[in-house]
Enzyme design. Structure first.
Site, PDB file in Angstrom:
ATOM      1  N   ASN A 331     -45.916  21.836  18.534  1.00  8.76           N
ATOM      2  CA  ASN A 331     -45.613  20.902  19.624  1.00  8.76           C
ATOM      3  C   ASN A 331     -44.106  20.769  19.828  1.00  8.76           C
ATOM      4  O   ASN A 331     -43.606  20.762  20.958  1.00  8.76           O
ATOM      5  CB  ASN A 331     -46.207  19.525  19.327  1.00  8.76           C
ATOM      6  CG  ASN A 331     -47.722  19.525  19.400  1.00  8.76           C
ATOM      7  OD1 ASN A 331     -48.324  20.497  19.843  1.00  8.76           O
ATOM      8  ND2 ASN A 331     -48.339  18.439  18.988  1.00  8.76           N
ATOM      9  N   LYS A 380     -53.920   8.370  16.794  1.00  5.35           N
ATOM     10  CA  LYS A 380     -54.469   7.519  17.854  1.00  5.35           C
ATOM     11  C   LYS A 380     -55.943   7.773  18.156  1.00  5.35           C
ATOM     12  O   LYS A 380     -56.542   7.052  18.947  1.00  5.35           O
ATOM     13  CB  LYS A 380     -53.653   7.714  19.134  1.00  5.35           C
ATOM     14  CG  LYS A 380     -53.734   9.129  19.708  1.00  5.35           C
ATOM     15  CD  LYS A 380     -52.965   9.229  21.008  1.00  5.35           C
ATOM     16  CE  LYS A 380     -53.149  10.610  21.627  1.00  5.35           C
ATOM     17  NZ  LYS A 380     -52.466  10.733  22.921  1.00  5.35           N
ATOM     18  N   ILE A 418     -44.391   2.310  20.849  1.00  9.81           N
ATOM     19  CA  ILE A 418     -45.488   2.624  21.762  1.00  9.81           C
ATOM     20  C   ILE A 418     -46.770   2.048  21.173  1.00  9.81           C
ATOM     21  O   ILE A 418     -47.274   2.522  20.156  1.00  9.81           O
ATOM     22  CB  ILE A 418     -45.658   4.149  21.946  1.00  9.81           C
ATOM     23  CG1 ILE A 418     -44.322   4.810  22.292  1.00  9.81           C
ATOM     24  CG2 ILE A 418     -46.712   4.437  23.010  1.00  9.81           C
ATOM     25  CD1 ILE A 418     -43.671   4.315  23.543  1.00  9.81           C
ATOM     26  N   LYS A 422     -55.701  -1.315  22.667  1.00  5.90           N
ATOM     27  CA  LYS A 422     -56.686  -1.423  21.584  1.00  5.90           C
ATOM     28  C   LYS A 422     -56.212  -2.354  20.464  1.00  5.90           C
ATOM     29  O   LYS A 422     -56.981  -2.702  19.568  1.00  5.90           O
ATOM     30  CB  LYS A 422     -57.000  -0.037  21.022  1.00  5.90           C
ATOM     31  CG  LYS A 422     -57.746   0.849  22.013  1.00  5.90           C
ATOM     32  CD  LYS A 422     -57.981   2.247  21.484  1.00  5.90           C
ATOM     33  CE  LYS A 422     -58.825   3.065  22.449  1.00  5.90           C
ATOM     34  NZ  LYS A 422     -58.198   3.230  23.776  1.00  5.90           N
ATOM     35  N   SER A 463     -53.938  12.871  28.370  1.00  2.00           N
ATOM     36  CA  SER A 463     -53.268  12.948  27.074  1.00  2.00           C
ATOM     37  C   SER A 463     -54.197  13.588  26.049  1.00  2.00           C
ATOM     38  O   SER A 463     -55.419  13.645  26.228  1.00  2.00           O
ATOM     39  CB  SER A 463     -52.851  11.552  26.598  1.00  2.00           C
ATOM     40  OG  SER A 463     -53.994  10.748  26.381  1.00  2.00           O
ATOM     41  N   VAL A 467     -60.468  11.328  27.510  1.00  2.00           N
ATOM     42  CA  VAL A 467     -61.777  11.796  27.973  1.00  2.00           C
ATOM     43  C   VAL A 467     -61.670  12.904  29.015  1.00  2.00           C
ATOM     44  O   VAL A 467     -62.582  13.738  29.121  1.00  2.00           O
ATOM     45  CB  VAL A 467     -62.605  10.629  28.563  1.00  2.00           C
ATOM     46  CG1 VAL A 467     -62.943   9.619  27.494  1.00  2.00           C
ATOM     47  CG2 VAL A 467     -61.886   9.971  29.723  1.00  2.00           C
TER      48      VAL A 467
END
Length: 621
Positions: A331, A380, A418, A422, A463, A467
């Protein structure tokens, strides 16, 4: 010449065009006399006809040379527009001046009206020839499309919006050699436009006529050309269009219209975010530039979906130095190569490091001393963290703690966490860990000069782990698309919006705040799945099935952005709010963190119990 041949201007076409021009030049030389003498050849003086005859060869050669100079025989007239017509006028005037001067000086005096009528006749004849040529070629092209082989069959197209953008697009569709769209009709809600024509195409009515005329004209593609319409209106239009199973395209926005960039190439496929029906986040560029320009900025998790977009946007604000920290080398490498190519003058440093490594984070902060830190590094993925709760605590909670302490220790100006929606009344370990992170930065803000703030937002479209990529893969594989529950809802935003919020929050930061985005209405995941299936050209439950799999561990039907104890106050950006910090007993909290760390690194199976003690609103089974 190969390009000309490809687009229909062969040597034969050029030869025929030259022959036709020669004939028209002869006509243009005689026609003014015919008009001058009241359309009677018998009344034309023989001396005038002799003058014309005597000068005809020179006139023809000069005129052809002028036409060649103005590229009459290399212009693709089937795609001609206003510029080519102006070119004809200039060329005719130039040739007329030369030829009239020659005939008057070397041959003989002609009627004064000849001076005016000659260029007019020449312009009308040559212009009409080009227009007729263009019309015939376009007709031939449409005929070829409609009756040609399968790959060249025309695409029956409907355009929604009868404004300047639609006018320009229709003109391009008619002239572009690369498209096979056949515009069948135009839709517009303005009653004054109904029954009128735009570029020769009828405005058949408003949005209520979309489905009727899709069937009538067997429409295959719908183009929404409404760049000045707001997102809610676009969403309503798209909701109707997607029921037609037509391919949908959209002109992105008013910027293209203002800049004169309304082109076929600017059209794009309708994307799922177009159906959210919420205006994009607007940020104050001056405020953002004010605290980023010329500064050293560090981004943890800089290779992730949010982190990499943070890096892209930060780089555009002229930082002195951008430091990317990420544990995943692939990444980090990708965003490094992208930014090196785009921002050649910016000093870019990419470091492979874990935020869980105290010594490594200390050494980075000691060496580079960044002005602003964006902490995006985190685990996450909710279901995965439910299976590995201790890892969620180690990485999210103590990775944040160690990075924040290093920032405070070395006098960093601002630290932006960040966070996530949730974190509010969490039902999963990931959300609970994010709430503890918020508590950490609120506690440290009271103890250090560093301005610690958090930014809380909902799900991010596209992201990693969201979904949308999952649904896209499932559709690509022919289905089924899996939804956990028919009533599950979520707030959504785009990655650029989320990052814009983070940057704006950094500008507003005074320490201890939790920034929250007004994300509009929540979206049912089931509707999202249906929309994505339809945008992919399929019919839900017929072509692609939707299967309900049940709520996953730690998953709840809806997410919240505020806890009951948190009030909310405005910022100058009407879509960004600040949640009032909840009072925390710092000493108790610190002792709880020590116990939590001990249990997490022992991989304690009952880690959730201590998490519940810290985050009282945390619910788990």
């Amino acid at each position: 010449m190969e390009k000309l041949k490809k687009n229909g201007l062969s040597k034969l076409n050029i030869l025929l065009m030259v022959i036709m021009d020669i004939l028209l030049i002869q006509c243009a030389a005689v026609l003014p006399l015919f008009i001058r003498f009241d359309f009677s050849f018998m009344d034309i003086g023989t001396n005038y006809l002799e003058y014309v005859k005597e000068y005809m060869f020179i006139n023809t050669i000069i005129t052809l040379c002028v036409f060649a100079y103005f590229k009459f025989y290399s212009t693709l007239w089937q795609y001609a527009a206003l510029g080519e017509m102006v070119n004809i006028i200039i060329a005719v005037i130039v040739s007329a001046v030369i030829n009239l001067t020659g005939i008057f000086v070397f041959i003989g005096r002609m009627p004064l009206s000849y001076i005016v009528l000659y260029p007019i006749c020449m312009g009308v004849l040559i212009g009409s020839e080009r227009i007729l040529y263009r019309y015939m070629l376009l007709k031939l092209r449409v005929s070829k499309i409609r009756s040609g082989n399968p790959e060249e069959m025309g695409i029956n197209t409907m355009i929604i919006g009868a404004g300047e953008a639609a006018r320009t697009l229709i003109r391009e569709f008619k002239s572009s050699p690369e498209t096979y769209n056949i515009i069948q009709c135009v839709i517009d809600d303005d009653d004054k436009k109904k029954g009128k024509y735009i570029q020769g195409h009828l405005v058949v009515g408003g949005r209520e006529k979309i489905q009727e005329y899709v069937k009538r004209y067997q429409i295959q593609e719908i183009i929404v050309a409404m760049p000045s319409a707001n997102k809610k209106e676009i969403r309503k239009i798209l909701e109707i269009c997607k029921e037609t199973n037509c391919k949908l395209k959209i002109l992105p926005g008013i910027y293209q219209l203002v800049k004169g960039e309304v082109e076929i190439s600017k059209l794009r496929e309708v994307q799922i975010e177009d159906l959210l029906g919420r205006e994009s986040i607007k940020i104050n560029l001056d405020e953002v530039v004010g605290y980023l320009e010329g500064k050293t900025i560090l981004v943890t998790g800089g290779g992730g979906s949010i982190g990499s977009e943070l890096c892209r946007q930060i780089a555009a604000y002229y930082p002195k130095k951008l430091i990317i920290v990420d544990i995943y080398e692939n990444n980090a490498y990708e965003i490094q190569q992208e930014l090196k190519k785009e921002y050649t003058k910016m000093e870019l440093i990419v470091l492979i490091a874990s935020v869980r490594n105290t010594h490594r984070m200390d050494s980075i902060f000691c060496k580079y001393k960044p002005d602003v830190v964006y902490h995006a590094a985190a685990h996450k993925h909710v279901p995965l963290m439910e299976d590995s709760p201790n890892e969620a605590i180690k990485n999210n909670v103590f990775g944040t703690y160690k990075t924040a302490i290093a920032a405070a220790k070395y006098g960093i100006k601002r630290f932006v966490l960040i966070s996530s929606d949730k974190a509010v009344n969490p039902t999963n370990i990931m959300g609970a860990s994010k709430r503890i992170c918020e508590m950490i930065i609120q506690t440290l803000d009271k103890e250090y000069e560093t301005e610690f703030v958090a930014v809380r937002f909902g799900n991010v479209l596209g992201s990693n782990g969201s979904v949308i990529p999952l649904f896209e893969k499932q559709i690509l594989n022919g289905g089924p698309v899996t939804v956990t529950h028919p009533d599950i809802i979520r707030y959504f935003m785009t990655i650029p919006e989320a990052v814009s919020l983070v940057l704006q929050a950094g500008a507003y930061a005074r320490g201890g705040e939790i920034f929250i985005l007004d994300m509009g209405e929540p979206v049912k995941i089931l509707d999202l799945a249906k929309n994505l299936i339809q945008l992919s050209g399929y019919t839900p439950y017929e072509d692609i099935d939707i299967v309900f799999t049940g709520l996953r561990p730690g998953e709840k039907l809806y997410e919240e952005l505020l806890m009951k104890e948190e009030g909310m106050r405005d910022t100058s950006n009407k879509l960004i709010y600040i949640g009032k910090p909840i009072e925390i007993e710092e000493e108790v909290f610190k002792k709880q963190l020590e116990k939590l760390k001990e249990l997490a690194y022992q991989d304690d199976k009952d880690i959730r119990k201590i998490v519940k003690e810290i985050v009282e609103t945390y619910q788990y089974e």
